[in-house]
Scaffold this motif. Structure first.
Motif, PDB file in Angstrom:
ATOM      1  N   SER A   1       0.841  -1.200   0.000  1.00 42.59           N
ATOM      2  CA  SER A   1       0.000   0.000   0.000  1.00 42.59           C
ATOM      3  C   SER A   1       0.872   1.245   0.000  1.00 42.59           C
ATOM      4  N   GLY A   2       0.323   2.326  -0.523  1.00 42.76           N
ATOM      5  CA  GLY A   2       1.021   3.597  -0.545  1.00 42.76           C
ATOM      6  C   GLY A   2       0.053   4.746  -0.337  1.00 42.76           C
ATOM      7  N   GLU A   3       0.522   5.810   0.339  1.00 44.94           N
ATOM      8  CA  GLU A   3      -0.331   6.958   0.610  1.00 44.94           C
ATOM      9  C   GLU A   3       0.454   8.258   0.534  1.00 44.94           C
ATOM     10  N   PHE A   4      -0.258   9.301   0.132  1.00 42.08           N
ATOM     11  CA  PHE A   4       0.237  10.664   0.256  1.00 42.08           C
ATOM     12  C   PHE A   4      -0.672  11.382   1.240  1.00 42.08           C
ATOM     13  N   CYS A   5      -0.066  12.103   2.188  1.00 36.98           N
ATOM     14  CA  CYS A   5      -0.831  12.798   3.223  1.00 36.98           C
ATOM     15  C   CYS A   5      -0.388  14.258   3.299  1.00 36.98           C
ATOM     16  N   ARG A   6      -1.337  15.147   3.157  1.00 33.14           N
ATOM     17  CA  ARG A   6      -1.098  16.584   3.345  1.00 33.14           C
ATOM     18  C   ARG A   6      -1.597  16.946   4.738  1.00 33.14           C
ATOM     19  N   VAL A   7      -0.700  17.485   5.574  1.00 32.17           N
ATOM     20  CA  VAL A   7      -1.022  17.769   6.972  1.00 32.17           C
ATOM     21  C   VAL A   7      -1.077  19.269   7.196  1.00 32.17           C
ATOM     22  N   ASN A   8      -2.110  19.712   7.894  1.00 33.75           N
ATOM     23  CA  ASN A   8      -2.212  21.087   8.364  1.00 33.75           C
ATOM     24  C   ASN A   8      -2.331  21.039   9.884  1.00 33.75           C
ATOM     25  N   ASN A   9      -1.213  21.306  10.567  1.00 36.76           N
ATOM     26  CA  ASN A   9      -1.166  21.249  12.024  1.00 36.76           C
ATOM     27  C   ASN A   9      -0.919  22.655  12.557  1.00 36.76           C
ATOM     28  N   ARG A  10      -1.942  23.249  13.147  1.00 40.66           N
ATOM     29  CA  ARG A  10      -1.857  24.648  13.556  1.00 40.66           C
ATOM     30  C   ARG A  10      -1.025  24.848  14.819  1.00 40.66           C
ATOM     31  N   ALA A  11      -0.566  23.760  15.444  1.00 40.05           N
ATOM     32  CA  ALA A  11       0.325  23.878  16.593  1.00 40.05           C
ATOM     33  C   ALA A  11       1.769  24.098  16.173  1.00 40.05           C
ATOM     34  N   LEU A  12       2.054  23.971  14.885  1.00 41.32           N
ATOM     35  CA  LEU A  12       3.421  24.101  14.382  1.00 41.32           C
ATOM     36  C   LEU A  12       3.715  25.525  13.913  1.00 41.32           C
ATOM     37  N   VAL A  13       4.995  25.861  13.897  1.00 41.95           N
ATOM     38  CA  VAL A  13       5.407  27.150  13.351  1.00 41.95           C
ATOM     39  C   VAL A  13       4.998  27.244  11.887  1.00 41.95           C
ATOM     40  N   LYS A  14       5.331  26.196  11.117  1.00 38.46           N
ATOM     41  CA  LYS A  14       4.857  26.078   9.741  1.00 38.46           C
ATOM     42  C   LYS A  14       3.779  25.007   9.725  1.00 38.46           C
ATOM     43  N   HIS A  15       2.550  25.461   9.501  1.00 35.81           N
ATOM     44  CA  HIS A  15       1.401  24.573   9.673  1.00 35.81           C
ATOM     45  C   HIS A  15       1.394  23.376   8.728  1.00 35.81           C
ATOM     46  N   ASP A  16       1.859  23.561   7.520  1.00 34.27           N
ATOM     47  CA  ASP A  16       1.649  22.570   6.469  1.00 34.27           C
ATOM     48  C   ASP A  16       2.910  21.768   6.168  1.00 34.27           C
ATOM     49  N   TYR A  17       2.722  20.472   5.998  1.00 33.23           N
ATOM     50  CA  TYR A  17       3.804  19.621   5.527  1.00 33.23           C
ATOM     51  C   TYR A  17       3.212  18.388   4.858  1.00 33.23           C
ATOM     52  N   ASN A  18       4.081  17.595   4.243  1.00 26.08           N
ATOM     53  CA  ASN A  18       3.646  16.429   3.470  1.00 26.08           C
ATOM     54  C   ASN A  18       4.270  15.149   4.019  1.00 26.08           C
ATOM     55  N   MET A  19       3.549  14.065   3.828  1.00 27.17           N
ATOM     56  CA  MET A  19       4.053  12.746   4.188  1.00 27.17           C
ATOM     57  C   MET A  19       3.796  11.766   3.049  1.00 27.17           C
ATOM     58  N   ILE A  20       4.736  10.848   2.868  1.00 24.52           N
ATOM     59  CA  ILE A  20       4.555   9.730   1.950  1.00 24.52           C
ATOM     60  C   ILE A  20       4.813   8.453   2.741  1.00 24.52           C
ATOM     61  N   ASP A  21       3.919   7.515   2.632  1.00 25.07           N
ATOM     62  CA  ASP A  21       4.044   6.262   3.374  1.00 25.07           C
ATOM     63  C   ASP A  21       3.828   5.082   2.433  1.00 25.07           C
ATOM     64  N   VAL A  22       4.748   4.136   2.452  1.00 26.22           N
ATOM     65  CA  VAL A  22       4.628   2.901   1.675  1.00 26.22           C
ATOM     66  C   VAL A  22       4.823   1.731   2.636  1.00 26.22           C
ATOM     67  N   GLU A  23       3.915   0.751   2.579  1.00 29.33           N
ATOM     68  CA  GLU A  23       4.001  -0.397   3.475  1.00 29.33           C
ATOM     69  C   GLU A  23       3.888  -1.700   2.712  1.00 29.33           C
ATOM     70  N   VAL A  24       4.632  -2.686   3.196  1.00 26.49           N
ATOM     71  CA  VAL A  24       4.510  -4.068   2.742  1.00 26.49           C
ATOM     72  C   VAL A  24       4.090  -4.877   3.965  1.00 26.49           C
ATOM     73  N   ASP A  25       2.902  -5.443   3.911  1.00 20.32           N
ATOM     74  CA  ASP A  25       2.321  -6.143   5.062  1.00 20.32           C
ATOM     75  C   ASP A  25       1.971  -7.583   4.667  1.00 20.32           C
ATOM     76  N   TRP A  26       2.196  -8.492   5.585  1.00 27.02           N
ATOM     77  CA  TRP A  26       1.772  -9.872   5.342  1.00 27.02           C
ATOM     78  C   TRP A  26       1.330 -10.531   6.643  1.00 27.02           C
ATOM     79  N   ARG A  27       0.550 -11.583   6.497  1.00 32.36           N
ATOM     80  CA  ARG A  27       0.075 -12.334   7.666  1.00 32.36           C
ATOM     81  C   ARG A  27       0.138 -13.817   7.402  1.00 32.36           C
ATOM     82  N   PHE A  28       0.087 -14.566   8.472  1.00 32.13           N
ATOM     83  CA  PHE A  28       0.157 -16.025   8.353  1.00 32.13           C
ATOM     84  C   PHE A  28      -0.765 -16.684   9.361  1.00 32.13           C
TER      85      PHE A  28
END
Length: 382
Positions: free
Chosen positions: A355-382
């Motif tokens: 799975s993969g995601e792009f996340c745009r964050v607006n956190n008003r507790a920060l000096v610069k409110h906006d930032y970006n995240m990219i997350d990629v995961e490989v998950d398995w179960r047995f």
């Protein structure tokens, strides 16, 4: 202690696997259906966040591969009517090695009747639809902020990370089945320590947590949840009058409710929940060395809401998804953390997913409110 638990657990796994594969051990007739299972979550995450608070000026950009977590579980039945489960979590992330490995589940449940079941031990709190879900099945790179902060993961009250779990006694059941056996109504209510996993009660007060939902049509759930209790720790603080307290128990009342809706049909998922919390929080997150009982500046109110959709492009194989996720740690917009997420996942097999995601964050507790995240995961179960 933790090493001993892990060694004992792994020995039990080896014994069970050996018995199942080689038939060298015959289980007693009253102990049946013992199953070994587990899952692993691996991750790459990038963030261009530049500061953590309005008082910080450092650089916090990150770019890292992580071994997010692994879980190993044994479960089975005793004398048909009793189900049991034990589960251990191992964290690969270097920030949490101090609390790994740890027991996350250890419970038994009497399941003779669908309308009335009794559960005892350590397990998920009966609060919100999302909290009980497997980390892979919930659909996104992390649980919503609502669950993380208001259901006992990295809770706003300052308790240690507990994966939404506590120790207690719970009653639950499904009522009013239709002609096909699908229940129209579900209820669950439990009494818990209020301190999180692997921890005794501190203030000798118990949390009462419960919920109920209706299922008027196949795939649809509409529910409500309530939580009345406290979170406490023993330590030192100075109160509002300037009086110093040393080695005393400080108990913070907690009052929460949630409203939930979900529709899952033909590989489509729509889910939205709102939760509100009233109750002060400790300034520092608890661990075995923390005795600071000072209060957080966030005050006594917070709330959160999320809404998500997961849509199939190829049924049971390829999905696209989006989530709106808002958390207000002080109940006001000046510290609101809003996350806008889009992503996709591909299932090579039911037990193996990328799975993969792009996340745009607006956190008003920060000096610069906006930032970006990219997350990629490989998950398995047995």
């Amino acid at each position: 202690m933790k090493k001993g638990l892990l060694i004992s657990f792994l020995a039990a796994l080896a014994l069970t696997t050996n018995a199942q594969e080689k038939n060298t051990i015959t289980l007693p007739s009253w102990l049946s259906n013992v199953k070994l299972s587990g899952y692993v979550l691996t991750q790459y995450q990038y963030s261009d966040q530049e500061s953590t608070t309005t008082d910080a000026h450092g650089q916090d950009k990150s770019n890292s591969f992580n071994l997010r977590l692994a879980r190993i579980a044994l479960d089975g039945r005793i004398a048909k009517d009793f189900y049991w489960k034990t589960q251990i979590q191992i964290n690969g992330n270097t920030s949490s090695l101090g609390s790994s490995p740890r027991i996350v589940d250890l419970f038994t449940e009497w399941q003779k009747y669908k309308a009335f079941r009794i559960k005892f031990g350590q397990y998920k709190r009966p609060f919100t639809f999302e909290n009980p879900m497997n980390p892979i099945d919930q659909g996104f790179y992390s649980y919503s902020q609502l669950v993380n902060k208001l259901a006992g993961f990295s809770d706003r009250n300052g308790s240690h990370a507990s994966n939404g779990r506590d120790i207690g006694l719970q009653f639950q059941g499904d009522l009013f089945p239709d002609a096909h056996g699908r229940a129209w109504f579900h209820y669950q209510v439990g009494v818990f320590n209020g301190q999180g996993i692997n921890t005794k009660d501190v203030d000798q007060r118990k949390d009462l947590i419960g919920g109920a939902w209706i299922m008027p049509i196949e795939g649809l759930r509409i529910g409500a949840f309530g939580w009345e209790g406290s979170y406490a720790r023993k330590g030192n603080w100075t109160d509002e009058k300037g009086t110093a307290h040393s080695n005393e128990v400080r108990s913070l009342p907690q009052h929460r409710y949630a409203i939930s809706g979900e529709y899952v049909k033909s590989d489509w998922t729509f889910r939205s929940e709102y939760a509100h919390s009233t109750g002060k929080a400790f300034a520092k997150t608890y661990n075995s060395g923390v005795t600071d009982c000072s209060l957080s500046s966030n005050g006594g109110k917070s709330d959160a809401v999320y809404a998500l959709v997961i849509a199939p492009i190829i049924k049971k194989k390829l999905h696209v998804k989006a989530r709106y996720d808002l958390y207000r740690p002080n109940g006001k917009w000046d510290h609101a953390n809003t996350q806008y997420e889009i992503g996709a996942d591909y299932e090579f097999h039911h037990n193996f997913e990328i799975s993969g995601e792009f996340c745009r964050v607006n956190n008003r507790a920060l000096v610069k409110h906006d930032y970006n995240m990219i997350d990629v995961e490989v998950d398995w179960r047995f």
